[in-house]
Design a protein around this motif. Structure first.
Motif, short mmCIF file in Angstrom:
data_model
loop_
_atom_site.label_atom_id
_atom_site.label_comp_id
_atom_site.label_asym_id
_atom_site.label_seq_id
_atom_site.Cartn_x
_atom_site.Cartn_y
_atom_site.Cartn_z
N ALA A 1 0.84 -1.19 0.00
CA ALA A 1 0.00 0.00 0.00
C ALA A 1 0.88 1.24 0.00
O ALA A 1 1.92 1.29 0.67
CB ALA A 1 -0.90 -0.01 1.23
N LYS B 1 -5.69 4.75 -0.21
CA LYS B 1 -4.34 4.29 -0.51
C LYS B 1 -4.33 3.65 -1.89
O LYS B 1 -5.35 3.14 -2.36
CB LYS B 1 -3.88 3.23 0.51
N ILE C 1 -2.93 0.51 -3.89
CA ILE C 1 -2.43 -0.83 -3.55
C ILE C 1 -1.96 -1.53 -4.82
O ILE C 1 -2.74 -1.70 -5.77
CB ILE C 1 -3.49 -1.65 -2.80
N THR D 1 0.70 -5.02 2.96
CA THR D 1 -0.69 -5.03 3.39
C THR D 1 -1.28 -6.42 3.21
O THR D 1 -0.88 -7.16 2.31
CB THR D 1 -1.53 -3.98 2.64
#
Length: 199
Positions: free
Chosen positions: A111, A141, A143, A170
């Motif tokens: 992330a 965010k 990703i 993440t």
């Protein structure tokens, strides 16, 4: 070991493989009932209490996600205490009622809070021959998810080192991203970012 609060009753702990090695734990041990793993869990709960004030007494749901070559993500959710029995307080603090779920993810998932950091990581990754990946936007965010190489573990280690410098590992799954996130680039994300955004 890095600990963050996800909600009032939920925390996420990121353990690198170095964290495990320092404690004499192999990644396979996380699936077994051994004293070292219990000691590690107690240490994690002490640190969570010290850093975040997270009280781990009562029933806990523990999810362990193994990320390829990155380490483990442990998500601990505190349940509501159902019992009304009078329990010795000191004794209650020592007992964790745990329901443990173990999952293994094959996806390298990072992330990025800042689009510029994502671009820098992508350009460096592109420089070592990485072109693939899917890019999502989820909870403010970016990703980036990339499938690990089946034949080149050193490539994956280099990629993870680059992504770790600019982003954070993440445990969010592709299924969650498809359902609740917005897919920005479906494939060859690293290549597309490098072609459309110059550094």
């Amino acid at each position: 070991m890095k600990i963050e609060r996800l909600s009032l009753d939920k925390i996420r702990i990121f353990l690198t493989f170095d964290d495990l090695t320092e404690r004499g734990i192999q990644k396979e041990d996380m699936w077994r009932e051994i004293p070292k793993v219990h000691e590690l869990f107690s240490e994690m709960m002490e640190q969570a209490y010290t850093e975040l004030g997270f009280d781990a007494s009562g029933p806990l749901a523990v999810e362990v996600f193994q990320l390829p070559a990155q380490g483990m993500v442990v998500i601990v959710t505190r349940g509501k205490v159902q019992s009304t029995d009078a329990v010795d307080e000191e004794e209650a603090e020592e007992v964790y009622e745990m329901e443990v779920t173990l999952e293994q993810s094959d996806v390298i998932s990072y992330a990025f809070h800042d689009f510029e950091h994502l671009l820098k990581a992508s350009h460096i990754a592109f420089g070592i021959g990485i072109t693939d990946g899917a890019l999502y936007h989820y909870k403010d965010k970016y990703i980036l998810q990339i499938l690990p190489s089946e034949s080149d573990e050193s490539r994956d280690q280099a990629l993870i080192a680059i992504l770790s410098e600019f982003g954070e590992a993440t445990s969010v799954t592709t299924a969650v991203l498809d359902e609740y996130g917005k897919r920005i680039i479906a494939e060859s994300a690293v290549k597309s970012l490098c072609e459309h955004f110059r550094q």
